[in-house]
Scaffold this motif. Structure first.
Motif, PDB file in Angstrom:
ATOM      1  N   PHE A 129     -16.178   7.712 -76.261  1.00 30.25           N
ATOM      2  CA  PHE A 129     -16.341   7.526 -74.816  1.00 30.25           C
ATOM      3  C   PHE A 129     -17.801   7.525 -74.389  1.00 30.25           C
ATOM      4  N   GLY A 130     -18.702   7.768 -75.324  1.00 29.98           N
ATOM      5  CA  GLY A 130     -20.126   7.796 -74.990  1.00 29.98           C
ATOM      6  C   GLY A 130     -20.657   9.201 -74.765  1.00 29.98           C
ATOM      7  N   LYS A 131     -21.973   9.339 -74.922  1.00 36.12           N
ATOM      8  CA  LYS A 131     -22.593  10.663 -74.837  1.00 36.12           C
ATOM      9  C   LYS A 131     -22.398  11.319 -73.471  1.00 36.12           C
ATOM     10  N   GLU A 132     -22.428  10.498 -72.421  1.00 41.04           N
ATOM     11  CA  GLU A 132     -22.268  11.053 -71.073  1.00 41.04           C
ATOM     12  C   GLU A 132     -20.916  11.749 -70.930  1.00 41.04           C
ATOM     13  N   ALA A 133     -19.876  11.076 -71.397  1.00 43.74           N
ATOM     14  CA  ALA A 133     -18.529  11.645 -71.308  1.00 43.74           C
ATOM     15  C   ALA A 133     -18.444  12.901 -72.167  1.00 43.74           C
ATOM     16  N   ALA A 134     -19.092  12.855 -73.342  1.00 42.44           N
ATOM     17  CA  ALA A 134     -19.052  14.007 -74.245  1.00 42.44           C
ATOM     18  C   ALA A 134     -19.739  15.218 -73.598  1.00 42.44           C
ATOM     19  N   MET A 135     -20.854  14.971 -72.939  1.00 42.73           N
ATOM     20  CA  MET A 135     -21.547  16.077 -72.274  1.00 42.73           C
ATOM     21  C   MET A 135     -20.666  16.673 -71.176  1.00 42.73           C
ATOM     22  N   TYR A 136     -20.010  15.791 -70.443  1.00 38.07           N
ATOM     23  CA  TYR A 136     -19.153  16.227 -69.341  1.00 38.07           C
ATOM     24  C   TYR A 136     -18.041  17.133 -69.864  1.00 38.07           C
ATOM     25  N   ALA A 137     -17.382  16.679 -70.924  1.00 37.65           N
ATOM     26  CA  ALA A 137     -16.299  17.471 -71.509  1.00 37.65           C
ATOM     27  C   ALA A 137     -16.826  18.814 -71.995  1.00 37.65           C
ATOM     28  N   GLY A 138     -18.000  18.793 -72.611  1.00 36.48           N
ATOM     29  CA  GLY A 138     -18.594  20.033 -73.126  1.00 36.48           C
ATOM     30  C   GLY A 138     -18.927  20.999 -72.004  1.00 36.48           C
ATOM     31  N   LEU A 139     -19.499  20.480 -70.940  1.00 39.58           N
ATOM     32  CA  LEU A 139     -19.855  21.343 -69.807  1.00 39.58           C
ATOM     33  C   LEU A 139     -18.597  21.980 -69.214  1.00 39.58           C
ATOM     34  N   GLN A 140     -17.503  21.200 -69.200  1.00 39.64           N
ATOM     35  CA  GLN A 140     -16.256  21.741 -68.649  1.00 39.64           C
ATOM     36  C   GLN A 140     -15.727  22.910 -69.476  1.00 39.64           C
ATOM     37  N   GLN A 141     -15.958  22.847 -70.790  1.00 41.42           N
ATOM     38  CA  GLN A 141     -15.451  23.912 -71.667  1.00 41.42           C
ATOM     39  C   GLN A 141     -16.383  25.115 -71.742  1.00 41.42           C
ATOM     40  N   ALA A 142     -17.648  24.911 -71.399  1.00 47.87           N
ATOM     41  CA  ALA A 142     -18.638  25.981 -71.533  1.00 47.87           C
ATOM     42  C   ALA A 142     -18.363  27.106 -70.546  1.00 47.87           C
ATOM     43  N   THR A 143     -18.526  28.341 -71.022  1.00 44.72           N
ATOM     44  CA  THR A 143     -18.269  29.483 -70.139  1.00 44.72           C
ATOM     45  C   THR A 143     -19.515  30.346 -69.959  1.00 44.72           C
ATOM     46  N   ASN A 197      -9.665   5.260 -60.713  1.00 41.86           N
ATOM     47  CA  ASN A 197      -9.563   6.690 -60.946  1.00 41.86           C
ATOM     48  C   ASN A 197      -9.228   7.059 -62.386  1.00 41.86           C
ATOM     49  N   ARG A 198      -9.823   6.365 -63.314  1.00 41.20           N
ATOM     50  CA  ARG A 198      -9.558   6.675 -64.720  1.00 41.20           C
ATOM     51  C   ARG A 198     -10.309   7.931 -65.127  1.00 41.20           C
ATOM     52  N   PRO A 199      -9.770   8.654 -66.101  1.00 41.06           N
ATOM     53  CA  PRO A 199     -10.481   9.852 -66.552  1.00 41.06           C
ATOM     54  C   PRO A 199     -11.766   9.464 -67.275  1.00 41.06           C
ATOM     55  N   VAL A 200     -12.773  10.356 -67.231  1.00 46.71           N
ATOM     56  CA  VAL A 200     -14.048  10.096 -67.889  1.00 46.71           C
ATOM     57  C   VAL A 200     -13.866  10.085 -69.406  1.00 46.71           C
ATOM     58  N   TYR A 201     -12.911  10.904 -69.889  1.00 44.33           N
ATOM     59  CA  TYR A 201     -12.635  10.956 -71.326  1.00 44.33           C
ATOM     60  C   TYR A 201     -11.194  11.369 -71.541  1.00 44.33           C
TER      61      TYR A 201
END
Ligand code: UDP
Ligand code: MG
Length: 314
Positions: A70-84, A295-299
């Motif tokens: 999905f590309g680095k941008e999407a990967a960063m987004y997913a990672g930020l969502q999981q980060a606590t 409204n598609r999901p980013v990843y």
């Protein structure tokens, strides 16, 4: 959790384990607690197998496994969502960005409550002159036509406090351009210089064409100035055409003259080109509205592996 490291990975089988080891070495006894959030961005090599092996033997590793690239941008987004973490850092998997720099960033945040984010920028870029020229021009253009500010040489490599991370996560747009997002959300960012290392192994995923498309993303995503340029260019060219007509009438017998005929053909071709260019620009904006409208999901994640602590709580 003190620090979360968000690591986007695409075909990084050659470096990912070294990266993990280097982080452990650098953080041991220096950071009270940290976690690693790896995002496998649809790698076609063994990256995910290595990540799963790492996950198995660690108690502070999360792995988000995308269903495709999905590309680095999407990967960063997913990672930020999981980060606590209280602090969260986005860092590349290829060791071009040293984990030790994160400690320097942490020091700044620990000692200055006014700073919300520490971003690293490259003092010296290890790139070709042509690429540097294009990148410099891009920053100049962006800073003059858009409202957000872009720092030359700054990458996504930055350590952010929780409120800023939450703000970035709340930007749910489909077309993500994080340099713009980081700037858009505001907050107080301090820049520190760092030296980019050579890639430890593997190869860069950025071709010139990919960078060009990325630059267009930045422009179209953060300013509508090109649309205004279209109107101005239209008015300018119409005036020019009008002037040309008057001159032609005064000089007289235009069509009889071959040079004049060539001039007219040139003018027609030029005008068609200008029109197509601006239709294209409008298209870029329209396409983004269209994609966002769907409204598609980013990843899409195939699986998300969290660590033991959380698994037990569930
Ligand atoms: N990356 C990714 N998805 C992609 C391309 C790259 O997650 O589609 C990751 C890659 O694995 C690396 C980071 O983004 O961790 C930076 O990529 P790369 O090193 O290729 O970029 P460069 O350092 O050359 O700008
Ligand atoms: Mg790299």
């Amino acid at each position: 959790m003190k620090i979360s490291l968000v690591v986007p990975c695409y075909n990084e089988e050659d470096v990912i384990y070294d990266f993990y080891k280097e982080v452990r070495k650098a953080f041991e006894n220096k950071v009270e607690s940290y976690e690693l959030v790896f995002v496998n961005d649809g790698s076609k090599d063994k990256t995910i197998d290595i990540l799963k092996a790492i996950h198995k033997v660690s108690d502070n590793v999360k792995v988000v496994n995308f269903s495709r690239n999905f590309g680095k941008e999407a990967a960063m987004y997913a990672g930020l969502q999981q980060a606590t973490g209280e602090y969260t850092c986005v860092i590349d998997a290829d060791l071009q960005q040293r984990p030790e720099v994160v400690l320097r960033m942490m020091d700044i945040l620990d000692n200055d409550a006014e700073v919300d984010c520490v971003a690293a920028y490259q003092e010296e870029r290890k790139e070709g002159k042509v690429l540097t020229f294009f990148k410099d021009s891009f920053y100049k253009l962006m800073n003059s036509i858009s409202e957000v500010e872009f720092r030359k040489g700054a990458s996504d490599f930055r350590l952010m406090r929780r409120p800023m991370v939450n703000a970035v996560i709340n930007m749910t747009e489909y077309h993500r351009f994080s340099k713009g997002l980081f700037s858009f959300v505001g907050f107080n960012t301090q820049y520190i210089p760092y030296e980019v290392q050579e890639r430890a192994a593997g190869e860069s995923k950025w071709s010139f064409a990919k960078l060009f498309i990325y630059a267009v993303e930045g422009i179209v995503g953060y300013t509508t100035a090109p649309l205004k340029v279209a109107s101005f260019a239209g008015i300018g060219l119409m005036s020019a055409a009008f002037l040309y007509m008057i001159i032609a009438l005064i000089v007289g017998a235009v069509t009889a003259n071959i040079t004049a005929a060539i001039a007219i053909i040139t003018l027609i071709l030029f005008m068609s080109g200008v029109q197509l260019l601006f239709i294209g620009i409008i298209g870029e904006y329209l396409a983004r509205t269209y994609m966002q409208g769907k409204n598609r999901p980013v990843y899409i994640a195939k699986e998300i592996l969290t660590y033991e602590e959380e698994k037990e709580e569930e």
